[in-house]
Design an enzyme around this catalytic site. Structure first.
Site, PDB file in Angstrom:
ATOM      1  CD  GLN A  86     -21.949   7.645  -9.950  1.00  0.00           C
ATOM      2  OE1 GLN A  86     -22.183   7.866 -11.132  1.00  0.00           O
ATOM      3  NE2 GLN A  86     -22.261   6.506  -9.386  1.00  0.00           N
ATOM      4  CG  ASP A 122     -23.964   8.455  -1.169  1.00  0.00           C
ATOM      5  OD1 ASP A 122     -24.453   7.672  -2.003  1.00  0.00           O
ATOM      6  OD2 ASP A 122     -22.785   8.373  -0.765  1.00  0.00           O
ATOM      7  CB  THR A 172     -17.419   8.723 -10.782  1.00  0.00           C
ATOM      8  OG1 THR A 172     -17.603   7.391 -11.285  1.00  0.00           O
ATOM      9  CG2 THR A 172     -18.424   9.670 -11.442  1.00  0.00           C
TER      10      THR A 172
END
Ligand code: GDP
Ligand code: IMO
Ligand code: MG
Length: 428
Positions: free
Chosen positions: A222, A14, A237
């Protein structure tokens, strides 16, 4: 200047990758996603409209750009078709979308198993997006996955029937309902018909475009600290989100990659569980940053955890990715913060520690050592150059650049495409 550029999230996701990819896609001929799935949420804003993408590359808004979903991705057909329909409603018809026949497919049972796994972990849960990412990559490694080529072929029914023999046993052992193959097949067939025209050998397509001299942008999902190998394992992840993921996730040789741009937030955020040494535990500063930066998950709407910029983690990230430049995003969000901290070292067992330890138990013990800089109060959302920034904002950027040891090639002062200040051009 380069023919190929990789955009990689340098922290825990993000960071503003979608914005940067979309910005750079104006100069690119091809945009490629190479790993992850719809756990990603990339926000793009232009002409006063906000778009959120989870699977489709951020070059989709430009009909001249070839958008590739690479073999390293795990793709949920339901999410993909929803996203295509959403884009179609907005006038983007996805005719320029190419999906790798080798990409793995996320099916309903992957999502169910993601939920079950999290429940079983109890307090130690990863805090996944529950999109079935981990279970899909598990099946890929176990060689029982279904790939796009199978999904859109006449053999899908028999592949599904075979896989369900295993998966139903697994589901039932956890108390979940078994899946009916006929029902599942008929639902998915409708989706396969929509997806099929987009499925092709993207590896040859991509390498041919590169040979022709076309400009290629690789869009990471990611962040490096969520990478399955280099991240804060097990709170990561299930794919290689670092720049190395490009070669195996898109099918290009390592020498193809020229520029590697690390996308950093001017501070740090994390969604999901896992140690976060510079986290600002709920106080007025973290609340201020969360609200000002709209720090709520694009995919799961969870409030993001907020922290100070961690230069130790940032340097580690630059090292494992081989960044040739950095982008500093959301600088405007720090406007109004009186004193801004930057972590320059950790202390572990009372000793200075300059990298991320392998064991999560050690990382949890790392205590940040900070420097503090004076903030600024001037509105910076309309600045067009570094020179227009207030002196303290300039000093902040210069400090980040020195600490990370990578030149800042762009910085961003707002979500809109035109709130981007370029210091050095990347593409030829
Ligand atoms: P990604 O997953 O890396 O693409 O990032 P997300 O889209 O999940 O989260 C980044 C958020 O920050 C989005 O809401 C963007 O619109 C927003 N954003 C990006 N750059 C800036 C910026 O410079 N300033 C502000 N205020 N918001 C930004
Ligand atoms: P973008 O591309 C932030 C996090 C989840 C969880 C961990 C594992 O928008 O930056 P998963 O569902 O992948 O098995 O969850 O990874 N995570 C992200 N955090 N941004 C993302 O994507 C993320 N994708 C996964 O919150 O901690
Ligand atoms: Mg995101």
């Amino acid at each position: 200047m380069a023919q190929t550029v990789v955009v990689v999230g340098a922290q825990w996701g993000d960071e503003g990758k979608g914005k940067v990819t979309n910005y750079l896609s104006e100069q690119a001929d091809v945009v490629v996603r190479y790993q992850g799935g719809d756990n990603a949420g990339h926000t793009i804003k232009f002409n006063n409209v906000t778009h959120k993408l989870h699977l489709i590359p951020s070059g989709i808004f430009n009909t001249n750009v070839i958008n590739v979903m690479g073999n390293g991705m795990v793709i949920n057909p339901r999410s993909l078709v929803n996203e295509m329909r959403e884009l179609q409603k907005r006038g983007y018809y996805c005719e320029n979308l190419y999906i790798s026949d080798r990409a793995h497919v996320i099916l309903d049972y992957h999502q169910t198993l993601d939920g079950i796994n999290e429940e079983r972990l109890g307090e130690g849960q990863i805090g996944t997006t529950k999109k079935g990412i981990g279970p899909a990559y598990t099946d890929k490694a176990a060689r029982i996955g279904i790939r796009m080529a199978d999904f859109v072929s006449d053999d899908f029914y028999s592949a599904l029937k075979n896989t369900l023999k295993l998966k139903n046993k697994e589901l039932v052992s956890f108390g979940a309902k078994p899946i009916d193959v006929v029902k599942m097949y008929s639902e998915y067939m409708e989706l396969a018909d929509i997806i099929k025209p987009h499925v092709c050998d993207t590896i040859t397509l991509l390498n041919d475009e590169i040979k022709k001299g076309k400009k290629v942008l690789f869009e990471g999902a990611q962040g490096a600290l969520l990478d399955i190998d280099f991240g804060t394992y097990p709170y990561v992840t299930s794919s290689n989100s670092t720049s190395g993921g490009v070669t195996v996730g898109a099918g290009v040789g390592p020498k193809t990659i020229e520029e590697i741009l690390g996308i950093y937030k001017a501070y740090a955020t994390r969604v999901g569980s896992g140690a976060f040494p510079t986290e600002i535990k709920d106080n007025y500063i973290s609340n201020y940053i969360r609200e000002k930066g709209n720090e709520y998950g694009t995919t799961t709407k969870r409030p993001r955890r907020i922290g100070w910029f961690d230069a130790v983690a940032a340097k580690y990230s630059a090292m494992i990715n081989g960044f040739t430049g950095m982008a500093v995003m959301l600088l405007d969000v720090l406007t109004g913060v009186d004193r801004i901290k930057i972590c320059t070292s950790y202390y572990l067992d009372n000793q200075p520690y300059q990298t991320i330890p392998a064991r999560i138990e050690d990382f949890e013990q790392c205590q940040p050592k900070y420097i503090e800089l004076d903030g600024w109060t001037e509105d910076i959302t309309n600045v067009k150059s570094f020179e227009e920034l207030p002196e303290n904002a300039k000093a902040y950027l210069q400090t980040l650049e020195e600490l990370v040891g990578i030149p800042i090639v762009l910085f961003s002062v707002g979500p809109d495409r035109n709130q981007t200040i370029i210091q050095r051009k990347l593409f030829k």
